[in-house]
Design an enzyme around this catalytic site. Structure first.
Site, PDB file in Angstrom:
ATOM      1  N   GLY A   1      11.779   3.811   2.075  1.00  0.00           N
ATOM      2  CA  GLY A   1      12.132   2.937   1.090  1.00  0.00           C
ATOM      3  C   GLY A   1      10.929   2.634   0.214  1.00  0.00           C
ATOM      4  CG  ASP A   2       7.481   0.655   1.370  1.00  0.00           C
ATOM      5  OD1 ASP A   2       8.140  -0.287   0.617  1.00  0.00           O
ATOM      6  OD2 ASP A   2       6.937   0.742   2.545  1.00  0.00           O
TER       7      ASP A   2
ATOM      8  CB  THR B   1      17.973   1.974  -0.489  1.00  0.00           C
ATOM      9  OG1 THR B   1      17.418   0.718   0.185  1.00  0.00           O
ATOM     10  CG2 THR B   1      16.957   1.927  -1.847  1.00  0.00           C
TER      11      THR B   1
ATOM     12  N   PRO C   1      20.964   7.443   4.487  1.00  0.00           N
ATOM     13  CG  PRO C   1      22.074   7.963   6.414  1.00  0.00           C
ATOM     14  CD  PRO C   1      20.868   7.132   5.785  1.00  0.00           C
TER      15      PRO C   1
ATOM     16  CB  SER D   1       9.039  10.439   2.813  1.00  0.00           C
ATOM     17  OG  SER D   1      10.117   9.310   3.001  1.00  0.00           O
TER      18      SER D   1
ATOM     19  CB  ALA E   1      -0.949   0.050   1.227  1.00  0.00           C
TER      20      ALA E   1
END
Length: 294
Positions: A244-245, A212, A215, A275, A42
């Site tokens: 990450g999403d 990923t 920072p 985010s 989601a």
């Protein structure tokens, strides 16, 4: 606009904020609590929709009080929910502790997500109509593998976030076009802590990898080329949940639009940086205009 299909989890995130996470057998006092719609599937769907993608969500929610809230959160972001099943029983939940500085730990209870063991004709048609399929590992592994193999047979590009990390069968990875693990997930998959070495090993199993690095940015590598480090914007993190999403959902939109990889990664990194400066997962995800202005 190229459609993006997301097969993945929906959870209600129950988030406690504290100066530090408790140790085994220890109780600590928190300073705040939030109930926020989440789930890796989601979250990626919301991130992609807010970044301007045409998104359809394939998943399941329960008949508890959380189910309608999880569905409404997706719809409010512009995500299509016609293939989001409602099944008897509880929705998925994620129980999250966020420390000062933004780091977090969580326990996920699958609930309705665990009932999604196969996809039907309508779901296959939605994948066939999409330009990209986003997958994660918070659903049963069998349905993730089925969807990836189906997408490969239909010529649909597949992006997999291998979280939570676990050993992955060749049947799944053979159908993945782009693998996007965190550095910890990459190490778990290949047994090597160095991201460059991990990327080299992962390229034996998939054609493209983005690792990923929080920072420190992200590392991109493709078969036949050198690994390239892309730095992240310098910001002060408040809550890294969902970062990450946010990165993956935004990256999917950029790639679906045909952007070159360096531009796509920079755009996704800008979204993730926005985010982490806000609390929550889906609630922290930026809109396209904010990303463009960053």
């Amino acid at each position: 606009m190229t459609a993006i299909a997301v097969l993945g989890s929906t959870h209600m995130d129950l988030v406690a904020y504290t100066s530090r996470a408790p140790g085994r057998g220890e109780t600590v006092t928190g300073r705040a609590f939030l109930t926020v719609p989440g789930g890796k599937g989601a979250n990626q769907a919301v991130a992609a929709a807010r970044a301007g993608g045409e998104v359809v969500m394939i998943g399941a929610v329960g008949t508890d009080a959380y189910g309608p809230l999880l569905r409404a959160n997706l719809e409010d972001a512009g995500v299509g929910t016609g293939l989001l099943r409602t099944v008897d029983g509880p929705s998925g939940t994620a129980h999250i502790v966020v420390e000062d500085g933004g780091s977090h730990a969580m326990v996920v209870v699958p609930g309705a997500n665990g009932t999604l063991t196969a996809i039907g004709p309508d779901e296959r048609a939605a994948v066939a109509a999409a330009g990209l399929l986003l997958l994660q590992l918070e659903l049963p592994l069998g349905v993730v593998t089925e969807a990836a193999r189906g997408a490969r047979s239909m010529g649909v590009r597949t992006i997999l976030t291998p979280s939570p990390a676990r050993p992955l069968p060749d049947a799944l990875l053979d159908a993945v076009d782009l693998l996007v693990p965190s550095e910890h997930e990459a190490a778990a998959l290949c047994g090597h802590d160095d991201p460059h070495a991990a990327a080299h090993l992962l390229l034996r199993r998939v054609p493209e990898v983005v690792i990923t690095l929080g920072p420190k940015g992200c590392l991109y590598a493709a078969r036949g080329g050198e690994a390239v480090l892309f730095p992240a914007p310098e910001v002060t993190a408040v809550d890294t949940t969902g970062a990450g999403d946010t990165f993956v959902g935004t990256l999917a939109v950029a790639l679906a639009e045909g952007r070159a990889v360096p531009e796509a990664l920079a755009w996704a990194s800008a979204a993730a940086a926005l985010s982490v400066q806000r609390p929550g997962a889906s609630t922290s995800m930026p809109y396209r205009g904010e990303i463009d202005a960053a």
